[in-house]
Write an enzyme that holds these catalytic residues in place. Sequence first.
Site, PDB file in Angstrom:
ATOM      1  N   GLU A 180       8.846  16.275  14.661  1.00  0.00           N
ATOM      2  CA  GLU A 180       8.691  15.888  13.512  1.00  0.00           C
ATOM      3  C   GLU A 180       8.746  17.133  12.776  1.00  0.00           C
ATOM      4  O   GLU A 180       7.419  16.846  12.651  1.00  0.00           O
ATOM      5  CB  GLU A 180       8.629  14.439  13.268  1.00  0.00           C
ATOM      6  CG  GLU A 180       9.401  14.536  11.869  1.00  0.00           C
ATOM      7  CD  GLU A 180       9.544  12.592  11.782  1.00  0.00           C
ATOM      8  OE1 GLU A 180       8.726  12.456  11.663  1.00  0.00           O
ATOM      9  OE2 GLU A 180      10.646  12.760  10.767  1.00  0.00           O
TER      10      GLU A 180
ATOM     11  N   GLU B 176       9.208   1.651  10.574  1.00  0.00           N
ATOM     12  CA  GLU B 176      10.458   2.689  10.967  1.00  0.00           C
ATOM     13  C   GLU B 176       9.448   3.791  10.112  1.00  0.00           C
ATOM     14  O   GLU B 176       8.530   4.216   9.933  1.00  0.00           O
ATOM     15  CB  GLU B 176      10.674   2.404   9.209  1.00  0.00           C
ATOM     16  CG  GLU B 176      11.339   0.772   9.413  1.00  0.00           C
ATOM     17  CD  GLU B 176      13.277   0.888  10.178  1.00  0.00           C
ATOM     18  OE1 GLU B 176      13.220   2.084  10.794  1.00  0.00           O
ATOM     19  OE2 GLU B 176      13.457   0.191   9.197  1.00  0.00           O
TER      20      GLU B 176
ATOM     21  N   CYS C 133      12.903  11.056   7.256  1.00  0.00           N
ATOM     22  CA  CYS C 133      13.205  10.925   8.653  1.00  0.00           C
ATOM     23  C   CYS C 133      14.754  11.348   9.468  1.00  0.00           C
ATOM     24  O   CYS C 133      14.292  11.600  10.609  1.00  0.00           O
ATOM     25  CB  CYS C 133      12.555   9.625   8.204  1.00  0.00           C
ATOM     26  SG  CYS C 133      13.435   7.840   7.509  1.00  0.00           S
TER      27      CYS C 133
ATOM     28  N   LYS D 184       1.081  -1.063  -0.001  1.00  0.00           N
ATOM     29  CA  LYS D 184       0.157  -0.452  -0.458  1.00  0.00           C
ATOM     30  C   LYS D 184       0.949   1.583   0.455  1.00  0.00           C
ATOM     31  O   LYS D 184       1.954   1.458   1.158  1.00  0.00           O
ATOM     32  CB  LYS D 184      -0.977  -0.190   1.309  1.00  0.00           C
ATOM     33  CG  LYS D 184      -2.493   0.660   1.292  1.00  0.00           C
ATOM     34  CD  LYS D 184      -2.034   1.976   1.029  1.00  0.00           C
ATOM     35  CE  LYS D 184      -2.328   2.809   1.700  1.00  0.00           C
ATOM     36  NZ  LYS D 184      -2.058   4.477   1.556  1.00  0.00           N
TER      37      LYS D 184
HETATM   38  P1  NAD Z   1       2.041   8.448   7.214  1.00  0.00           P
HETATM   39  O1  NAD Z   1       2.208   7.319   8.760  1.00  0.00           O
HETATM   40  O2  NAD Z   1       0.713   9.183   7.046  1.00  0.00           O
HETATM   41  O3  NAD Z   1       1.817   7.795   6.290  1.00  0.00           O
HETATM   42  C1  NAD Z   1       2.157   6.546   6.083  1.00  0.00           C
HETATM   43  C2  NAD Z   1       1.956   5.551   4.960  1.00  0.00           C
HETATM   44  O4  NAD Z   1       0.783   5.182   6.304  1.00  0.00           O
HETATM   45  C3  NAD Z   1       1.139   6.291   4.075  1.00  0.00           C
HETATM   46  O5  NAD Z   1       0.844   4.516   2.995  1.00  0.00           O
HETATM   47  C4  NAD Z   1      -0.738   6.161   4.627  1.00  0.00           C
HETATM   48  O6  NAD Z   1      -1.379   5.907   3.541  1.00  0.00           O
HETATM   49  C5  NAD Z   1      -0.417   5.070   6.098  1.00  0.00           C
HETATM   50  N1  NAD Z   1      -1.530   5.371   6.178  1.00  0.00           N
HETATM   51  C6  NAD Z   1      -2.580   6.871   7.278  1.00  0.00           C
HETATM   52  N2  NAD Z   1      -3.011   6.265   8.295  1.00  0.00           N
HETATM   53  C7  NAD Z   1      -2.824   5.047   8.279  1.00  0.00           C
HETATM   54  C8  NAD Z   1      -3.597   3.658   9.469  1.00  0.00           C
HETATM   55  N3  NAD Z   1      -4.532   4.191  10.707  1.00  0.00           N
HETATM   56  N4  NAD Z   1      -3.340   2.695   9.299  1.00  0.00           N
HETATM   57  C9  NAD Z   1      -2.172   1.937   8.269  1.00  0.00           C
HETATM   58  N5  NAD Z   1      -1.768   3.054   7.223  1.00  0.00           N
HETATM   59  C10 NAD Z   1      -2.114   4.136   7.025  1.00  0.00           C
HETATM   60  O7  NAD Z   1       3.181   9.348   7.374  1.00  0.00           O
HETATM   61  P2  NAD Z   1       3.626  10.394   6.157  1.00  0.00           P
HETATM   62  O8  NAD Z   1       3.208  11.517   7.761  1.00  0.00           O
HETATM   63  O9  NAD Z   1       2.862  11.152   5.245  1.00  0.00           O
HETATM   64  O10 NAD Z   1       4.771  10.209   6.119  1.00  0.00           O
HETATM   65  C11 NAD Z   1       6.371  11.058   7.071  1.00  0.00           C
HETATM   66  C12 NAD Z   1       7.014   9.839   7.760  1.00  0.00           C
HETATM   67  O11 NAD Z   1       6.899   8.976   7.701  1.00  0.00           O
HETATM   68  C13 NAD Z   1       7.589  10.935   9.269  1.00  0.00           C
HETATM   69  O12 NAD Z   1       7.013  10.120  10.103  1.00  0.00           O
HETATM   70  C14 NAD Z   1       8.946  10.493   8.574  1.00  0.00           C
HETATM   71  O13 NAD Z   1      10.049  10.466   9.873  1.00  0.00           O
HETATM   72  C15 NAD Z   1       8.454   8.781   8.291  1.00  0.00           C
HETATM   73  N6  NAD Z   1       9.162   8.571   7.699  1.00  0.00           N
HETATM   74  C16 NAD Z   1      10.509   6.908   8.163  1.00  0.00           C
HETATM   75  C17 NAD Z   1      11.103   6.267   7.853  1.00  0.00           C
HETATM   76  C18 NAD Z   1      12.184   5.750   8.511  1.00  0.00           C
HETATM   77  O14 NAD Z   1      12.081   4.797   7.140  1.00  0.00           O
HETATM   78  N7  NAD Z   1      12.482   5.475   9.899  1.00  0.00           N
HETATM   79  C19 NAD Z   1      11.199   6.412   6.303  1.00  0.00           C
HETATM   80  C20 NAD Z   1      10.306   7.165   5.687  1.00  0.00           C
HETATM   81  C21 NAD Z   1       9.551   8.031   6.267  1.00  0.00           C
END
Ligand code: NAD
Length: 500
Positions: free
Chosen positions: A387, A252, A286, A177
């Site tokens: 963040e 992650e 991140c 997804k």
């Molecule tokens: P997010 O958590 O909103 O979304 C990430 C994914 O989860 C998307 O595919 C989204 O559609 C899905 N999602 C959203 N709500 C959900 C739910 N309730 N249940 C299951 N899936 C759901 O993240 P974002 O804010 O769009 O992305 C940025 C974040 O990702 C930042 O916090 C960043 O630090 C983190 N990030 C972490 C890493 C790592 O390796 N640690 C790498 C890249 C990004």
Amino acid sequence: MTNHYSMYIDGKWIDAEENYEIRSPATEELVATVSKGTTEHVDAAVTAAQGAFDEGTWRRTPPAERAALINTVAERLAARTDELAALQSRENGATVRITGALHVGLSVGQLQYLAAIAQQYEWETTGPAIEPIPAAGIVVREPMGVVAAIVPWNIPLLTTVWKVGPALAAGNSVVLKPDEHAPLLPLELAREFEAAGLPPGVLNVVTGDGEPVGAHLSGHPGVRKVAFTGSTAVGKSILRQSADTVRRVTLELGGKGANIILDDADIDMAVDGSLFACMANNGEACEAGTRLLIPSARRDEIVGKLVERAATLKLGDPLEVTTHVGPIISASQRDRILDYFRIAENEGATVALGGQAPSGPEFEKGYWIEPTIFIDVTNDMRVAREEVFGPVLVVLTYDSDDEAVKIANDTNYGLSAGVWGSDERALDVARRLAAGSVWVNNWHIIHPAYPFGGYKESGLGREGGPHSIDEYVEEKFIALDRSGGIETKAFAIVIDPAQN
Ligand code: NAD
């Protein structure tokens, strides 16, 4: 003609009733239309994945052949590096220098590394004889079943490959997804797996919103493992969701990387490196170094150089190789960053550079934030604890190495950290930092052969590195009694006194 992307379920490209648009965050031009999947599509994808797993073609394919197919996908992606890098830049605004080398280049390297370790992996091992029975002990490492991979928009291809690569190398089936803002490269990856001959149903991609599509997938009873990259809030909700079925989870999550400049550092290199640490990928990383810790006695000198160098960063078209910082992913994310600017100023921080959306004709379309530096920041301020996810650096001061370490570790996160200084002293500080990756005299070094992941609320488990496949197998111990039943007979005598 509009570029349209369907979903990939059970080896077929499927459309939903509705589509939605992906527009460039730099120009707001239409990049593609994408199917807006529903929870029914998730159900269909999980059923297809389970069906492929039960049918067994992929999991019974010898590991070396699975590895060869993964290598073919790596080659096919590598051949398309420039095209895919440009598509990524148009879709999420990351600059083309980063999307080429990091998003596509590192994903190719990660797949090649996985293919290599899959061939040496101990899928089945025989241990020492079990005495005094005697019995033979065998350990089998076998696929789990259906893996859900849920990824974010900021580095979509690498975060996908980190999950899909080892999951498929181990013989699992996957439902992927992607994030709704940036699904195109994960879908291109599925195209390449299809072209390389992956059997239908083994990899499925459902596009759509986090709620309800992502949440339905991560809570699906047919899913044995969830591998997630994204925000800490959603990661925690997935962990709670998984408690009932004791589903395996790899997370992650977010970060607030502390970047320490020691007073014996090469200051010019450390200043440029600190801007790279924070501003690369538009600050939407991140692992970014977002909290800069500098010695109090050198404050004015370092801040002066930092502001001078940051002012030369080129903000603009992500497709230009000379651009350092591109647009922010969406209007709502830009507004969230602007809110943080107000919060920081209210808490007593001072803007040393930027602190606003840029003006000018080239910024009329799209979503932009000037590279920003806050000084007079203390570690209790929200801008130092939360963040922000944009090109925003906060500067804190310290008086001793011990204090620097204390401030650096005073955070709920623990994904990344960095130290600039002479090798031995910097290494000593690095060993004391509570973070999954610590870079000395550099930043963003992510390498297929080394693990990536977080301490504390930054995550659970690791991706990449020599143990990547371990996260996608169950270990089974088989004991084969070779005694001819001596133990069993002895037990039968105990429970049946008539045999005495
Ligand atoms: P997010 O958590 O909103 O979304 C990430 C994914 O989860 C998307 O595919 C989204 O559609 C899905 N999602 C959203 N709500 C959900 C739910 N309730 N249940 C299951 N899936 C759901 O993240 P974002 O804010 O769009 O992305 C940025 C974040 O990702 C930042 O916090 C960043 O630090 C983190 N990030 C972490 C890493 C790592 O390796 N640690 C790498 C890249 C990004």
